[in-house]
Design an enzyme around this catalytic site. Sequence first.
Site, PDB file in Angstrom:
ATOM      1  CB  CYS A 149      -0.913  -0.014   1.239  1.00 27.82           C
ATOM      2  SG  CYS A 149      -1.791   1.536   1.481  1.00 27.82           S
TER       3      CYS A 149
ATOM      4  CB  CYS B 152       1.008   1.211   4.429  1.00 27.83           C
ATOM      5  SG  CYS B 152      -0.614   0.782   5.093  1.00 27.83           S
TER       6      CYS B 152
ATOM      7  CG  ASP C 129      -3.147  14.533  -4.030  1.00 27.10           C
ATOM      8  OD1 ASP C 129      -4.082  13.819  -3.630  1.00 27.10           O
ATOM      9  OD2 ASP C 129      -2.590  14.368  -5.148  1.00 27.10           O
TER      10      ASP C 129
ATOM     11  CG  HIS D 118      -4.342  -0.504   5.042  1.00 25.18           C
ATOM     12  ND1 HIS D 118      -3.775  -0.109   3.862  1.00 25.18           N
ATOM     13  CD2 HIS D 118      -5.546  -1.023   4.713  1.00 25.18           C
ATOM     14  CE1 HIS D 118      -4.599  -0.374   2.866  1.00 25.18           C
ATOM     15  NE2 HIS D 118      -5.685  -0.943   3.355  1.00 25.18           N
TER      16      HIS D 118
ATOM     17  CG  HIS E 102      -4.304   3.683   3.714  1.00 24.81           C
ATOM     18  ND1 HIS E 102      -3.185   3.092   4.295  1.00 24.81           N
ATOM     19  CD2 HIS E 102      -4.762   4.578   4.632  1.00 24.81           C
ATOM     20  CE1 HIS E 102      -3.000   3.605   5.511  1.00 24.81           C
ATOM     21  NE2 HIS E 102      -3.941   4.520   5.732  1.00 24.81           N
TER      22      HIS E 102
ATOM     23  CG  HIS F  97      -7.480   8.773   0.723  1.00 22.19           C
ATOM     24  ND1 HIS F  97      -7.502   7.472   0.275  1.00 22.19           N
ATOM     25  CD2 HIS F  97      -7.798   9.542  -0.343  1.00 22.19           C
ATOM     26  CE1 HIS F  97      -7.824   7.452  -0.994  1.00 22.19           C
ATOM     27  NE2 HIS F  97      -8.027   8.702  -1.410  1.00 22.19           N
TER      28      HIS F  97
ATOM     29  CG  HIS G 133      -9.015  13.938  -1.662  1.00 19.82           C
ATOM     30  ND1 HIS G 133      -7.953  13.896  -2.533  1.00 19.82           N
ATOM     31  CD2 HIS G 133      -9.607  12.708  -1.733  1.00 19.82           C
ATOM     32  CE1 HIS G 133      -7.905  12.706  -3.116  1.00 19.82           C
ATOM     33  NE2 HIS G 133      -8.897  11.967  -2.650  1.00 19.82           N
TER      34      HIS G 133
HETATM   35  P1  5GP Z   1      -8.271   8.808  -4.557  1.00 19.29           P
HETATM   36  O1  5GP Z   1      -8.450   8.927  -6.031  1.00 19.29           O
HETATM   37  O2  5GP Z   1      -7.978   7.380  -4.147  1.00 19.29           O
HETATM   38  O3  5GP Z   1      -9.373   9.426  -3.766  1.00 19.29           O
HETATM   39  O4  5GP Z   1      -7.018   9.705  -4.196  1.00 19.29           O
HETATM   40  C1  5GP Z   1      -5.707   9.246  -4.144  1.00 19.29           C
HETATM   41  C2  5GP Z   1      -4.828  10.466  -4.170  1.00 19.29           C
HETATM   42  O5  5GP Z   1      -3.516  10.062  -3.831  1.00 19.29           O
HETATM   43  C3  5GP Z   1      -4.743  11.152  -5.543  1.00 19.29           C
HETATM   44  O6  5GP Z   1      -5.223  12.487  -5.436  1.00 19.29           O
HETATM   45  C4  5GP Z   1      -3.252  11.074  -5.890  1.00 19.29           C
HETATM   46  O7  5GP Z   1      -2.783  12.252  -6.523  1.00 19.29           O
HETATM   47  C5  5GP Z   1      -2.612  10.852  -4.548  1.00 19.29           C
HETATM   48  N1  5GP Z   1      -1.369  10.090  -4.600  1.00 19.29           N
HETATM   49  C6  5GP Z   1      -1.180   8.898  -5.235  1.00 19.29           C
HETATM   50  N2  5GP Z   1       0.079   8.471  -5.049  1.00 19.29           N
HETATM   51  C7  5GP Z   1       0.696   9.414  -4.281  1.00 19.29           C
HETATM   52  C8  5GP Z   1       2.014   9.526  -3.766  1.00 19.29           C
HETATM   53  O8  5GP Z   1       2.888   8.688  -3.955  1.00 19.29           O
HETATM   54  N3  5GP Z   1       2.285  10.638  -3.018  1.00 19.29           N
HETATM   55  C9  5GP Z   1       1.340  11.594  -2.777  1.00 19.29           C
HETATM   56  N4  5GP Z   1       1.724  12.643  -2.039  1.00 19.29           N
HETATM   57  N5  5GP Z   1       0.092  11.514  -3.249  1.00 19.29           N
HETATM   58  C10 5GP Z   1      -0.226  10.436  -3.994  1.00 19.29           C
HETATM   59 ZN    ZN Z   2      -2.316   1.343   3.664  1.00 15.16          ZN
END
Ligand code: 5GP
Ligand code: ZN
Length: 115
Positions: free
Chosen positions: A4, A7, A30, A46, A99, A101, A103
């Site tokens: 993950c 994680c 992000d 997690h 995982h 989260h 925003h």
């Molecule tokens: P989801 O689409 O699952 O709601 O949001 C996942 C978020 O994680 C996305 O906005 C993406 O830009 C962010 N993200 C994915 N991989 C990484 C990473 O390695 N580092 C950071 N800082 N953000 C990440």
């Molecule tokens: Zn995780």
Amino acid sequence: MDDCIFCKIVKGQIPCTKVYEDEYTFAFKDINPQAKQHILIIPKEHILTGLNDVNDDNSYIIGKLFYAAKIVSEMLGIDKSGVRIINNTGKDAHQSVQHFHIHVLGGEDMGEGLV
Ligand code: 5GP
Ligand code: ZN
């Protein structure tokens, strides 16, 4: 969860720009910001993938995430002008990291689209 991304970020195995952490939560910028300020707030453990996993025993963590969101918003100076908090769960919401989260978006007028 060994594979993950979030994680790994909590463990320091993947670099990030950390903005806050406490006993339960971890917050970082992000990598692909959708607003001038775009912070992800995650549980350190997690314990949840998405909204469908929330239950009576673990629901306290949701409150901790929102409390961290308030603290982070104050730290970034966006609390007074306004923030938008989003959780994506599942396919239709295009959740990409499994995982749980939230925003936290702000720092500019984000318009009336998407609620
Ligand atoms: P989801 O689409 O699952 O709601 O949001 C996942 C978020 O994680 C996305 O906005 C993406 O830009 C962010 N993200 C994915 N991989 C990484 C990473 O390695 N580092 C950071 N800082 N953000 C990440
Ligand atoms: Zn995780």
